[in-house]
Write an enzyme that holds these catalytic residues in place. Structure first.
Site, short mmCIF file in Angstrom:
data_model
loop_
_atom_site.label_atom_id
_atom_site.label_comp_id
_atom_site.label_asym_id
_atom_site.label_seq_id
_atom_site.Cartn_x
_atom_site.Cartn_y
_atom_site.Cartn_z
N SER A 62 66.53 10.67 17.98
CA SER A 62 65.54 11.85 17.98
C SER A 62 64.88 12.10 19.14
O SER A 62 64.07 12.93 19.26
CB SER A 62 64.56 11.37 16.71
OG SER A 62 63.99 10.18 17.18
N HIS A 92 58.21 7.83 18.59
CA HIS A 92 58.21 9.35 18.85
C HIS A 92 56.99 9.45 19.84
O HIS A 92 56.25 8.83 20.11
CB HIS A 92 58.18 10.02 17.55
CG HIS A 92 59.40 10.26 16.82
ND1 HIS A 92 59.50 10.75 15.68
CD2 HIS A 92 60.53 10.03 17.24
CE1 HIS A 92 60.68 11.05 15.49
NE2 HIS A 92 61.57 10.47 16.15
N ASP A 116 56.67 15.33 12.41
CA ASP A 116 56.85 13.89 11.78
C ASP A 116 56.32 13.90 10.46
O ASP A 116 56.66 12.97 9.93
CB ASP A 116 56.62 12.84 12.55
CG ASP A 116 57.63 12.38 13.83
OD1 ASP A 116 58.78 13.27 13.83
OD2 ASP A 116 57.25 11.61 14.48
#
Lengths: 167, 180
Positions: free
Chosen positions: B57, B96, B123
């Site tokens: 990701s 992230h 998210d």
């Protein structure tokens, strides 16, 4: 003493050590690069400005972004992640940072660019404080190395004042 | 006869000594590894100072199998930083980037929104049901350093446990049988 396993072990250990040393040197060499990036951003239009049903203000903008980030690239740079954030203060929050646009620059050739774009992420406030609000536009970048230490920095640019009325 | 008996005794005692030495050296290896890990925890202030990237990701920045070094200081969290966070009800931490920060005026508490560089949306779908923001206590650390590929060792070992047991067995055998 000089069996195959012993020698293989010695070669492997030496190879891993050299690799670690070279990675460290590559990461340290980044410190000798003094970057002088330049950037300019203008808000060319407020496309819409509303209050959401939950009470939060939301704005749609068109932005003109021009930047030259080529000096950030060294031989140990894998990519540069660049993003534009709106930063402002409200009675409730001492700092609000909202990312409006971002991009990944994979190579030095692409590090000089001029684009016109609408905001990629919603410019939403926590509450209803955006009418007549002055905010700073800040261009941040995050240098991702091939190996070693990551680094980040930013340019704070001239602010912009949102209109007093929804539209 | 006495001479032979003495010889046998000396051989036996040597073997016991050797066994003990090897046991101690094995123990030294294990404990020094533990010491290094705990010392890293101390210096970085993060409960897991090194994490392996498991998903794509954050590509092309971080690929599966890359290693990230974390640091947890008291510095406030700001947009653009890459953080490792735990979501309630999920076991595996996520790496992230922070895209939105709202910091309270009086308490200094933060609301943070994250997004993977390679993901289309933010998210909120990954967070717990109804959760809109991450708070400080969800965040385990921020990524400060990067090392490619090394994490594949742990990925292979967790996905193919047999390789792990074979490797540990072989290493143990090597330590016990080594004469030096």
């Amino acid at each position: 003493m000089h069996s195959f396993g012993y020698r293989a072990n010695a070669v492997l250990t030496f190879a891993v050590t050299i690799l670690a040393v070279i990675c460290t040197i590559a990461s340290i060499s980044d410190n000798f690069n003094s970057a002088t990036p330049t950037a300019e951003v203008q808000v060319s239009n407020i496309n819409w400005f509303q209050k959401q049903p939950n009470g939060d203000d939301v704005v749609g903008l068109t932005l003109n972004i021009s930047a030259n980030l080529q000096s950030l690239f060294t031989w140990n740079t894998k990519q540069v992640f660049v993003f534009l954030a709106a930063e402002y203060e409200t009675p409730q929050n001492s700092l609000n940072q909202v990312s409006l646009w971002d991009g990944i620059i994979p190579a030095k050739e692409h590090a000089k660019f001029v684009i016109q774009t609408t905001n990629k992420y919603h410019f939403t406030d926590q509450g209803s404080n955006l009418r007549g609000k002055e905010f700073n536009l800040t261009l941040h970048w995050h240098v991702m190395p091939k190996t070693g230490k990551m680094s980040a920095n930013r340019i704070v640019m001239t602010g912009y004042r949102l209109p007093d009325k929804y539209r | 006869m006495g001479y032979i008996g003495e010889t046998i005794d000396s051989i036996k005692s040597i073997q016991i000594r050797q066994l003990i030495t090897q046991g101690v050296s094995l123990g030294m290896i294990v404990t020094s590894a533990l010491i290094i890990w705990k010392a890293l925890m101390c210096f970085t202030g993060s409960e897991s100072p090194v994490v392996v990237v498991l998903s794509g990701s954050m590509e092309p920045g971080f690929k599966r199998g890359d290693i990230l070094f974390l640091h947890m200081s008291n510095d406030p969290i700001r947009a653009g930083e890459i953080v490792v966070f735990n979501v309630d009800g999920r076991e595996i931490p996520i790496v992230h980037r922070v895209i939105k920060v709202h910091e309270r005026q009086e308490t200094g508490e933060v609301d943070v929104l994250t997004k993977g560089d390679n993901n289309f949306g933010d998210d909120r779908l990954l967070y717990a049901q109804g959760q809109l923001w991450l708070q400080r206590h969800h965040i385990m650390g921020r990524a400060v350093g990067f090392l490619p590929y090394v994490g594949w060792v742990t990925i292979i070992m967790t996905e193919k446990p047999i390789i792990k047991y074979v490797l540990i067995g072989a290493l143990g055998l090597l330590v016990i049988t080594s004469k030096d």
